[in-house]
Design an enzyme around this catalytic site. Structure first.
Site, PDB file in Angstrom:
ATOM      1  N   PRO A 137      -0.193   2.266   2.242  1.00  0.00           N
ATOM      2  CA  PRO A 137      -0.339   4.096   2.229  1.00  0.00           C
ATOM      3  C   PRO A 137      -1.384   4.503   2.950  1.00  0.00           C
ATOM      4  CG  PRO A 137      -1.213   2.818   0.198  1.00  0.00           C
ATOM      5  CD  PRO A 137      -0.556   1.840   0.864  1.00  0.00           C
ATOM      6  N   GLU A 138      -1.381   5.698   3.359  1.00  0.00           N
ATOM      7  CA  GLU A 138      -2.458   6.227   4.061  1.00  0.00           C
ATOM      8  C   GLU A 138      -2.795   7.554   3.361  1.00  0.00           C
ATOM      9  OE1 GLU A 138      -1.987   6.665   8.391  1.00  0.00           O
ATOM     10  OE2 GLU A 138      -0.715   5.030   8.367  1.00  0.00           O
ATOM     11  N   HIS A 149       7.173  -4.422 -13.935  1.00  0.00           N
ATOM     12  CA  HIS A 149       5.883  -4.449 -13.232  1.00  0.00           C
ATOM     13  C   HIS A 149       4.925  -3.179 -13.702  1.00  0.00           C
ATOM     14  CE1 HIS A 149       7.405  -7.755 -10.790  1.00  0.00           C
ATOM     15  NE2 HIS A 149       8.390  -6.926 -10.540  1.00  0.00           N
ATOM     16  N   ARG A 204       4.080  -5.815  -6.222  1.00  0.00           N
ATOM     17  CA  ARG A 204       3.448  -6.787  -5.359  1.00  0.00           C
ATOM     18  C   ARG A 204       1.794  -6.954  -5.623  1.00  0.00           C
ATOM     19  NH1 ARG A 204       5.193  -5.250   0.568  1.00  0.00           N
ATOM     20  NH2 ARG A 204       3.893  -7.134   1.088  1.00  0.00           N
ATOM     21  N   ARG A 222     -18.295   2.777  20.523  1.00  0.00           N
ATOM     22  CA  ARG A 222     -17.257   1.782  20.226  1.00  0.00           C
ATOM     23  C   ARG A 222     -16.730   1.207  21.516  1.00  0.00           C
ATOM     24  NH1 ARG A 222     -19.224   2.859  15.721  1.00  0.00           N
ATOM     25  NH2 ARG A 222     -18.306   2.293  13.727  1.00  0.00           N
TER      26      ARG A 222
END
Ligand SMILES: [Zn+2]
Length: 283
Positions: free
Chosen positions: A2-3, A100, A119, A162
């Site tokens: 997920p973002e 779950h 998961r 960077r």
């Protein structure tokens, strides 16, 4: 994974059910998810009022009237079915428990919020609200993309140091919070910047121009998430991750959508992750 937009969508869906409401009883069905739950989690949650439901990067933050904050990460497969809420959006009775369902909140007003995560890459922890920025999952995270700290001068300076491809640099949570593979690919396409270009080689102007583009890409995704909530296409009353249409992500060999560009979307692998881009209009 997920973002930020997916997590923000879940937050917006949960806020009307949780904010101001009392957790009458929290049921914790196992000792851990990705990491062990904090000691006595069920007792520390039960009877507490949720003052505010916030978000930092990909973490939901439920501030409690005890002075503690519940930190929730939904992992890769987390779903949050909500039932028993007469809000118009969800009319469901409580469904039968599922395999779950790891943590269940029975709210004092009859709503039930279930954290389901097959998961188990998700996480929950409790931490003093006034020191939330020092939590080990949060302390190394950079500015939120919609905050004032994230501005043109900041990003240009951060990228200057960077010596990695810009794609890799934008994935660094220390530079900007919440961006992941999908939205970095989308951002670079819109900016016309090749994912292979070294971050330190971008001019300050091009680097700074990424700020409004990142915000636009994220806002549009949050909006798309909001409409998927409204049509509740996702669910059964479950809040979870949505997918919407992307310009480059997962579009290998398809034509570029940039006006007047005759390029085709290519996939390359950078730092073990797929990058999708158009070599014609991204330089
Ligand atoms: Zn193109």
């Amino acid at each position: 994974m997920p973002e930020l937009p997916e997590v923000e969508t879940v937050r917006r869906g949960l806020a009307p059910v949780m904010e101001g409401a009392v957790i009458a009883r929290a049921t914790v069905n196992r000792p851990d998810l990705r990491w062990p739950f904090p000691p006595g989690m069920a007792d520390r949650l039960s009877g507490r009022r949720v003052v505010r439901l916030g978000r930092r990067s990909k973490y939901l933050l439920a501030d409690l009237d005890s002075g503690e904050t519940l930190i929730v990460h939904l992992g890769m497969s987390g779903r949050v079915p909500v039932s028993g809420v007469p809000l118009g959006q969800f009319h469901h009775d409580h469904p039968a428990p599922e395999k779950h369902d790891h943590v269940v909140f029975d709210m004092a007003d009859g709503a039930r919020i279930t954290f389901n995560d097959p998961r188990r890459f998700g996480a929950m922890d409790l931490w003093p609200s006034d020191r939330i920025e020092q939590h080990w999952l949060i302390e190394k995270i950079g500015p939120e993309p919609f905050s004032n700290l994230f501005n043109e001068a900041y990003l240009a300076a951060a990228l200057k140091t960077r010596k990695t491809p810009i794609k890799t640099a934008l994935l660094e949570q220390r530079i900007v919070a919440g961006l992941g593979n999908i939205y970095v690919c989308e951002t670079l396409h819109r900016a016309g910047i090749s994912p292979r270009r070294l971050a330190c080689n971008l001019s300050p102007r091009r680097a700074g121009a990424l700020v409004p583009i990142i915000r636009d890409v994220l806002s549009e995704a949050i909006e798309a998430g909001g409409s998927s909530l409204r049509d509740h296409r996702q669910t059964d009353g479950a809040l979870g991750y949505f997918q919407h249409r992307f310009r480059v992500y997962d579009r290998e060999t398809e034509p570029c959508v940039t006006p007047d560009c005759r390029g085709t979307i290519t996939r390359i692998v950078q730092s073990g992750r797929s990058s999708f881009y158009c070599a014609q209009c991204q330089r």
